[in-house]
Scaffold this motif. Sequence first.
Motif, PDB file in Angstrom:
ATOM      1  N   ARG A  20      17.082  19.418-144.335  1.00  0.00           N
ATOM      2  CA  ARG A  20      16.444  19.388-143.009  1.00  0.00           C
ATOM      3  C   ARG A  20      15.330  18.351-142.932  1.00  0.00           C
ATOM      4  O   ARG A  20      15.007  17.865-141.857  1.00  0.00           O
ATOM      5  CB  ARG A  20      15.892  20.764-142.661  1.00  0.00           C
ATOM      6  CG  ARG A  20      16.954  21.776-142.323  1.00  0.00           C
ATOM      7  CD  ARG A  20      16.321  23.110-141.879  1.00  0.00           C
ATOM      8  NE  ARG A  20      17.345  24.122-141.797  1.00  0.00           N
ATOM      9  CZ  ARG A  20      17.556  25.064-142.718  1.00  0.00           C
ATOM     10  NH1 ARG A  20      16.789  25.139-143.796  1.00  0.00           N
ATOM     11  NH2 ARG A  20      18.526  25.942-142.557  1.00  0.00           N
ATOM     12  N   ARG A  27      19.161   9.618-138.721  1.00  0.00           N
ATOM     13  CA  ARG A  27      19.167   9.180-137.323  1.00  0.00           C
ATOM     14  C   ARG A  27      19.925  10.171-136.447  1.00  0.00           C
ATOM     15  O   ARG A  27      20.788  10.900-136.921  1.00  0.00           O
ATOM     16  CB  ARG A  27      19.848   7.819-137.202  1.00  0.00           C
ATOM     17  CG  ARG A  27      19.115   6.706-137.887  1.00  0.00           C
ATOM     18  CD  ARG A  27      19.903   5.432-137.871  1.00  0.00           C
ATOM     19  NE  ARG A  27      20.944   5.453-136.857  1.00  0.00           N
ATOM     20  CZ  ARG A  27      21.354   4.414-136.162  1.00  0.00           C
ATOM     21  NH1 ARG A  27      20.847   3.257-136.381  1.00  0.00           N
ATOM     22  NH2 ARG A  27      22.307   4.506-135.273  1.00  0.00           N
ATOM     23  N   GLU A  28      19.610  10.138-135.151  1.00  0.00           N
ATOM     24  CA  GLU A  28      20.321  10.991-134.205  1.00  0.00           C
ATOM     25  C   GLU A  28      21.820  10.720-134.289  1.00  0.00           C
ATOM     26  O   GLU A  28      22.248   9.576-134.405  1.00  0.00           O
ATOM     27  CB  GLU A  28      19.841  10.732-132.784  1.00  0.00           C
ATOM     28  CG  GLU A  28      20.560  11.603-131.795  1.00  0.00           C
ATOM     29  CD  GLU A  28      19.807  11.829-130.516  1.00  0.00           C
ATOM     30  OE1 GLU A  28      20.427  12.315-129.582  1.00  0.00           O
ATOM     31  OE2 GLU A  28      18.609  11.525-130.465  1.00  0.00           O
ATOM     32  N   GLY A  29      22.597  11.775-134.262  1.00  0.00           N
ATOM     33  CA  GLY A  29      24.041  11.652-134.388  1.00  0.00           C
ATOM     34  C   GLY A  29      24.513  11.744-135.826  1.00  0.00           C
ATOM     35  O   GLY A  29      25.700  11.823-136.091  1.00  0.00           O
ATOM     36  N   MET A  49      24.384  13.467-139.873  1.00  0.00           N
ATOM     37  CA  MET A  49      24.495  14.809-140.443  1.00  0.00           C
ATOM     38  C   MET A  49      24.311  14.746-141.950  1.00  0.00           C
ATOM     39  O   MET A  49      24.437  13.681-142.544  1.00  0.00           O
ATOM     40  CB  MET A  49      25.846  15.433-140.115  1.00  0.00           C
ATOM     41  CG  MET A  49      27.014  14.561-140.538  1.00  0.00           C
ATOM     42  SD  MET A  49      28.479  15.441-141.052  1.00  0.00           S
ATOM     43  CE  MET A  49      28.160  15.791-142.732  1.00  0.00           C
ATOM     44  N   GLU A  61      32.166   8.301-137.921  1.00  0.00           N
ATOM     45  CA  GLU A  61      31.160   8.739-138.879  1.00  0.00           C
ATOM     46  C   GLU A  61      31.581   8.323-140.278  1.00  0.00           C
ATOM     47  O   GLU A  61      32.734   8.497-140.661  1.00  0.00           O
ATOM     48  CB  GLU A  61      30.990  10.257-138.833  1.00  0.00           C
ATOM     49  CG  GLU A  61      30.289  10.733-137.592  1.00  0.00           C
ATOM     50  CD  GLU A  61      30.010  12.218-137.639  1.00  0.00           C
ATOM     51  OE1 GLU A  61      30.686  12.944-138.392  1.00  0.00           O
ATOM     52  OE2 GLU A  61      29.114  12.649-136.907  1.00  0.00           O
ATOM     53  N   GLY A 101      27.084   9.596-140.699  1.00  0.00           N
ATOM     54  CA  GLY A 101      26.782   9.390-139.291  1.00  0.00           C
ATOM     55  C   GLY A 101      27.456   8.134-138.800  1.00  0.00           C
ATOM     56  O   GLY A 101      28.194   7.478-139.541  1.00  0.00           O
ATOM     57  N   SER A 136      12.341   2.344-140.958  1.00  0.00           N
ATOM     58  CA  SER A 136      13.376   3.279-141.395  1.00  0.00           C
ATOM     59  C   SER A 136      13.323   3.478-142.907  1.00  0.00           C
ATOM     60  O   SER A 136      13.343   4.613-143.406  1.00  0.00           O
ATOM     61  CB  SER A 136      14.759   2.773-140.978  1.00  0.00           C
ATOM     62  OG  SER A 136      15.768   3.613-141.483  1.00  0.00           O
TER      63      SER A 136
END
Length: 131
Positions: free
Chosen positions: A97, A102-104, A106, A76, A9, A25
């Motif tokens: 999953r 964090r958002e953004g 993978m 990334e 990411g 986190s």
Amino acid sequence: MKYMLTIAGPEIDWSDITPEQMRESMGRWDAYTAELRAAGAMVAGEGLQPSSTATTIRFAGDEPITVDGPFAETKEQIGGFYLIDVEDLDAALEWARKQPVREGGMVEVRPVMDYEAAGGSSEHTSEEVAS
């Protein structure tokens, strides 16, 4: 079957994160790791230092070339990985999953090569190296 869950990411500027945000986190990652261990799926996992600490060996021509920095010029970056041992791809995807990415970000899910099935020896496996 073993799967590598590679986490990537946008790179984080750690100076922008408060100690409280860091603890929150890390707590989510600790809980995820504990769940993997409790399920017996955890083989290994580590976070990585920032991409600025990377050194890359590029192979072109007769001599390998050593270059400072990450393997790819992109925003990334690989931040860490988990190596898990689960029944099948569906189980590996379910674990991916659950990661608190964090958002953004993978997670790439990829089967680990079975060297013996590919016609090689078991000398390449982590079990052999670890013993």
